[in-house]
Design a protein around this motif. Structure first.
Motif, short mmCIF file in Angstrom:
data_model
loop_
_atom_site.label_atom_id
_atom_site.label_comp_id
_atom_site.label_asym_id
_atom_site.label_seq_id
_atom_site.Cartn_x
_atom_site.Cartn_y
_atom_site.Cartn_z
N GLU A 123 0.83 -1.21 0.00
CA GLU A 123 0.00 0.00 0.00
C GLU A 123 0.86 1.26 0.00
O GLU A 123 0.56 2.23 -0.71
CB GLU A 123 -0.91 -0.01 1.23
CG GLU A 123 -1.97 -1.09 1.19
CD GLU A 123 -2.72 -1.20 2.51
OE1 GLU A 123 -2.46 -0.36 3.41
OE2 GLU A 123 -3.56 -2.12 2.66
N THR A 163 1.09 3.88 -3.18
CA THR A 163 0.76 5.29 -2.94
C THR A 163 1.90 6.20 -3.40
O THR A 163 1.67 7.20 -4.09
CB THR A 163 0.48 5.53 -1.45
OG1 THR A 163 -0.65 4.78 -1.05
CG2 THR A 163 0.23 7.01 -1.18
N GLU A 223 3.80 12.53 -1.74
CA GLU A 223 3.41 12.05 -0.41
C GLU A 223 4.62 11.81 0.49
O GLU A 223 4.49 11.70 1.71
CB GLU A 223 2.60 10.75 -0.53
CG GLU A 223 1.24 10.90 -1.17
CD GLU A 223 0.23 11.52 -0.21
OE1 GLU A 223 0.42 11.40 1.02
OE2 GLU A 223 -0.75 12.13 -0.68
#
Length: 517
Positions: free
Chosen positions: A264, A268, A275
């Motif tokens: 995950e 991302t 991020e």
């Protein structure tokens, strides 16, 4: 061709199978004869069965379930400083050979069979060619520099504070603590926090039995099977990529959750590199993903690299911490000296010293070195491939393509370098001329393929030992795990060489009593 065709005409399937089996048997016999009498290594000493076929080593490690390092002590006693243990493999017992094989000049490739069970050669750790590994290493090396590690020592101390609080609560409830499991949990929390910016908080698991670590420990013994059974590996690995391979091969349902969490994060960051700005500190993905140009590796490669950081980061320091605890508690004089030094340097428990302070404490440093010496790091000989032009080792020419290695045990337990080598004696590191012994402390290996996390490992070890012995009075309950003392471990049955030691003995239970200032 007509003669061959006529000979084959009219034969049944059973007859064809018989001919194929006969041809295979002839090949095997011819190969054995070649290995014994005509192979370039035929003049090197060793068991005839080992020289004849690689199956001898598989028989020892897989069928008999023994540690090859224990056999090596016996073989060197019988055959001398160099022993041939497969048709293409030599092991050396002279510690000087360690610095010949694993040094900055000898940029030799790794052995593919030994590292394949870790999931292929697509990571820095498993890459076989030096130049491929160096490219990966250069990407993340700055994250593991001494400066970077020291700047993040506060987060490591926070994890230790949480662990010490849990140990104190167990003490108040009249419970012992399994320090082997406790520090493996702490190591896993440290490596995920340091590398990825989040902690699994496995130290909070009941009795420190965190499913990911329990599963890895229980499945550790399968390493030798997957190392030797190349046919199974060759068929399955291309089909079962990393996360599915782990789930199927080792039944690591708890560890699979870790892989999913990593996936995950990777997905991302690959989709939205910006991020990374939300990370609490520099993490490995800052080096592997460029916000302006995207990921430097594929998503699958990022996953495999990240997973390998976890695998490499949960064993060495926790094993060394365990060896240090057992060693100190086994000698009242050592225990008193360490406690006195720590109380002097750390008089108030609420004013925790930095790693730099702990590094300046002579006896603590000696305890940490002795702990590393007797926990060894990797126990299997880390095989390297001699380059095509060959090399001279132990005053003998070794032809190109030969697999060569020296187990850490043959350095750390050498009685000339370390008199009474099985004894935990920190004083050996404080005697006149002891600085020369640092050359022979190889728990993190040496040379261009040495452990990237050496600075992190030392930081963890200093903090682990210092916090444990300053904040608690400790006492072993019964017989704890026997740490790595060479051939004697064979009799105790407490560990098996599976690249890293695979512990099979009793739990390392410790009575802890919190101390006041």
């Amino acid at each position: 061709m007509d003669v061959v065709r006529q000979a084959l005409e009219g034969r049944t399937t059973k007859e064809y199978a018989g001919l194929a089996l006969l041809a295979f048997a002839a090949y095997v016999v011819a190969n054995i004869i070649y290995n014994l009498y005509f192979h370039p290594l035929a003049k090197f000493p060793g068991p005839r069965a080992a020289a004849a076929s690689r199956w001898w080593k598989a028989y020892v490690e897989v069928y008999k379930g023994e540690s090859i390092v224990d056999r090596l002590f016996e073989l060197h006693a019988e055959y001398g400083d160099v022993v041939r243990i497969t048709p293409d493999e030599l092991h050396f017992s002279d510690p000087k050979m360690y610095n010949e094989i694993y040094n900055t000049r000898s940029r030799w490739d790794k052995d593919g069979e030994m590292y394949a069970p870790f999931g292929g050669n697509s990571t820095m750790f498993t890459a076989l060619r030096y130049h491929d590994a160096k490219k990966r290493r250069d990407l993340t090396a700055s994250l593991f520099s001494r400066k970077a590690v020291l700047s993040l020592q506060g987060s490591i101390q926070e994890g230790l504070d949480e662990l010490c609080d849990i140990i104190s609560a167990r003490s108040a409830a009249g419970k012992t603590t399994d320090l082997f499991r406790a520090f493996r949990c702490l190591n896993l929390d440290n490596v995920t926090s340091f590398c990825f910016g989040w902690s699994l908080h496995t130290v909070r698991a009941p009795d420190f039995r965190a499913p990911p670590l329990e599963e890895v420990q229980n499945s550790h013994g399968g390493y030798q099977f997957w190392k030797h059974l190349m046919l199974f590996r060759a068929v399955l690995l291309p089909v079962l990529r990393l996360r599915f391979f782990l789930l199927w091969q080792l039944k690591l349902t708890g560890y699979y959750d870790v892989i999913q969490k990593l996936k995950e994060q990777v997905d991302t960051l690959v989709a939205r590199p910006d991020e990374l700005e939300a990370a609490p500190h520099p993490i490995i993905f800052h080096s592997l993903i460029d916000p302006a140009h995207g990921a430097k590796l594929s998503a699958q490669e990022l996953m495999e690299e990240a997973n390998m950081f976890i695998v490499a980061g949960i064993g060495t320091t926790s094993n060394a911490t365990g060896a240090g605890v057992i060693g100190v508690l086994s000698n009242p004089s050592t225990y008193d000296k360490l406690k006195t030094e720590l109380r002097t340097a750390w008089p108030r428990l609420d004013e925790k010293p930095t790693v730099e302070v702990f590094e300046s404490l002579p006896y603590l440093k000696a305890v940490c070195k002795e702990a590393l010496r007797l926990s060894h790091g990797i126990t299997s000989p880390m095989l390297r491939i001699v380059p095509p032009q060959g090399a001279t080792l132990a005053e003998r020419f070794v032809p190109g393509g030969t697999q060569v290695g020296v187990s850490h045990l043959f350095v750390h337990l050498n009685p000339t370098l370390f008199p009474d080598p099985h004894a935990f004696r920190p004083e050996r590191w404080l005697e006149p001329g002891a600085e020369s012994l640092d050359t022979w402390l190889v728990a993190f290996s040496k040379g261009p393929r040495s452990c990237l996390g050496i600075n992190l490992g030392w930081c963890e070890l200093y903090l682990n030992i210092a916090n444990l012995f300053r904040r608690f009075d400790l006492k072993l309950e019964g017989r704890a795990k026997a740490f790595l003392d060479g051939p004697r471990a064979r009799a105790s049955g407490d560990w098996k060489d599976c690249f890293l030691p695979c512990f099979e003995g009793p739990d390392m239970l410790i009575h802890t009593t919190p101390v006041a200032d």
